[in-house]
Enzyme design. Sequence first.
Site, mmCIF file in Angstrom:
data_model
loop_
_atom_site.group_PDB
_atom_site.id
_atom_site.type_symbol
_atom_site.label_atom_id
_atom_site.label_comp_id
_atom_site.label_asym_id
_atom_site.label_seq_id
_atom_site.Cartn_x
_atom_site.Cartn_y
_atom_site.Cartn_z
ATOM 1 N N HIS A 172 -73.438 -14.231 0.134
ATOM 2 C CA HIS A 172 -72.399 -13.624 0.968
ATOM 3 C C HIS A 172 -71.256 -14.568 1.305
ATOM 4 O O HIS A 172 -70.275 -14.154 1.928
ATOM 5 C CB HIS A 172 -73.018 -13.043 2.255
ATOM 6 C CG HIS A 172 -73.376 -14.051 3.293
ATOM 7 N ND1 HIS A 172 -72.632 -14.240 4.435
ATOM 8 C CD2 HIS A 172 -74.404 -14.913 3.377
ATOM 9 C CE1 HIS A 172 -73.194 -15.174 5.175
ATOM 10 N NE2 HIS A 172 -74.272 -15.600 4.558
ATOM 11 N N GLN B 5 -70.968 -23.778 1.002
ATOM 12 C CA GLN B 5 -69.519 -23.706 1.217
ATOM 13 C C GLN B 5 -68.713 -24.246 0.040
ATOM 14 O O GLN B 5 -67.484 -24.104 0.019
ATOM 15 C CB GLN B 5 -69.138 -24.470 2.496
ATOM 16 C CG GLN B 5 -69.642 -23.836 3.774
ATOM 17 C CD GLN B 5 -69.019 -22.476 4.052
ATOM 18 O OE1 GLN B 5 -67.985 -22.109 3.513
ATOM 19 N NE2 GLN B 5 -69.670 -21.705 4.926
ATOM 20 N N THR C 283 -91.181 -9.159 -3.537
ATOM 21 C CA THR C 283 -90.505 -8.312 -4.515
ATOM 22 C C THR C 283 -89.032 -8.683 -4.624
ATOM 23 O O THR C 283 -88.333 -8.805 -3.616
ATOM 24 C CB THR C 283 -90.629 -6.829 -4.111
ATOM 25 O OG1 THR C 283 -92.013 -6.490 -4.041
ATOM 26 C CG2 THR C 283 -89.934 -5.928 -5.107
ATOM 27 N N SER D 134 -75.574 -19.365 -1.569
ATOM 28 C CA SER D 134 -75.751 -18.109 -0.844
ATOM 29 C C SER D 134 -74.764 -17.068 -1.346
ATOM 30 O O SER D 134 -73.591 -17.387 -1.591
ATOM 31 C CB SER D 134 -75.552 -18.341 0.655
ATOM 32 O OG SER D 134 -75.667 -17.134 1.381
ATOM 33 N N ASN E 221 -69.715 -27.051 6.699
ATOM 34 C CA ASN E 221 -69.301 -25.687 6.997
ATOM 35 C C ASN E 221 -68.339 -25.589 8.181
ATOM 36 O O ASN E 221 -67.703 -24.555 8.367
ATOM 37 C CB ASN E 221 -70.526 -24.804 7.264
ATOM 38 C CG ASN E 221 -71.376 -25.323 8.397
ATOM 39 O OD1 ASN E 221 -71.815 -26.475 8.396
ATOM 40 N ND2 ASN E 221 -71.625 -24.487 9.392
ATOM 41 N N GLY F 35 -79.237 -18.694 2.172
ATOM 42 C CA GLY F 35 -79.139 -20.135 2.235
ATOM 43 C C GLY F 35 -80.144 -20.773 3.173
ATOM 44 O O GLY F 35 -80.694 -21.838 2.878
ATOM 45 N N THR F 36 -80.403 -20.135 4.304
ATOM 46 C CA THR F 36 -81.351 -20.704 5.267
ATOM 47 C C THR F 36 -82.746 -20.826 4.665
ATOM 48 O O THR F 36 -83.405 -21.871 4.790
ATOM 49 C CB THR F 36 -81.392 -19.850 6.543
ATOM 50 O OG1 THR F 36 -80.119 -19.924 7.193
ATOM 51 C CG2 THR F 36 -82.474 -20.332 7.504
ATOM 52 N N CYS G 68 -73.780 -19.135 12.518
ATOM 53 C CA CYS G 68 -75.187 -19.051 12.913
ATOM 54 C C CYS G 68 -75.392 -19.478 14.358
ATOM 55 O O CYS G 68 -76.438 -19.227 14.940
ATOM 56 C CB CYS G 68 -76.035 -19.934 11.991
ATOM 57 S SG CYS G 68 -75.838 -19.537 10.252
#
Length: 383
Positions: free
Chosen positions: A197, A175, A233, A195, A147, A71-72, A326
């Site tokens: 995860h 979120q 890649t 994202s 978040n 996401g970042t 974070c």
Amino acid sequence: MHEIYLDHAATTPLHPKVLEAMLPYLGDQYGNASSAHRMGRAARVAVEHGREQIAHILHAETENIIFTSGGTEANNLALRGLCHSGDRLITSTAEHEAILQTAAALEEEKVAVDRIQPGPWGAVTSAQLTAHLKKSARLVSLMYVNNETGAVTPLAALSEVCRQAGVLLHTDGVQAAGYLPLDVQTLGVDAMTLSGHKIYGPKGIGLLYLRSGLTLTPMLRGGAQERSRRGGTENVAAIVGMAAALEEVECRKAEASERAYRLRGKLQDRLTGEFADEIVVTTPPAAAPHILNVAFKPARGEPLDGEMLLLNLDVEGVMVSAGSACASGALEPSHVLMALGLDRDTASAAVRFSLGYQTTETDISEAADRLIRIVRRMRRVRT
């Protein structure tokens, strides 16, 4: 001691079906998706199938999906790829640091940045955005679900404001996935970040949805992957895993939302019943269902030590957060809660509970019992 994990807004466990989908590409199917031989072609098929799965869920075209490392990176790519020197960016003071810090960096590159103070529940309103769009702008970036508080931004309404002003709209939807609609056509967004995860997928994978016809300046040079918009890649196993995870949470979205609303309501009722005016609930009633944020006010002039509160909860087997994962380790109070008008002492004593599909009623009851016991003990020690 029964351990209770209530930090799903920070990260989620890998779903067994996701791991199963990924395993071949962590083993024998290790080809590079850019290679022309048989194993490379098999990897390319897996990547493009994952892209098709995700595009279908978002009601987008496959060309709209750009895979990133998370996401970042996707947030950075959206802001840096769409805003350039001389442009104007509009965001809010309650955004994720990936937006706030990128916006600050863009200011040094001659991008004008306007930061809207969110409404009392943490979301920017149509009226606020309309007022800020009296001057021309290139991009608006506002989080779909906050978040820390779970506040939901009314994207469909804001997208209409942006459309009338001829301004692009980006949203960090990290979120929201798993609980709220992700149809980009209905939401009216031009770009959206997701994202892996946060939805029971692997870490290290995310994506940026980008509406067709928009030109994006790449951040990474040296590779023609992702239609020359994001070199590097492809992480085949993670892409496969993210697609599988998104399909899984979409299938259980209605059930998961209803269950999370019920459990969150039980937790909130228990805490407000016990602490009454000792706490501030910063999660609005219409928030995303999996997040509950409460902050403790000073008692008799003595603030509650937020860091010690989290450490005590951890010792008691309850894993929660003060806000964005974070920012873990930071001693500063949450910038989101400060933006909502909380005083420094109260904002420094906040707890974010975030629920997941494995959360049980027993978890909620036990977490509430332990929190109450810890706060009462800490208050006695201070007095």
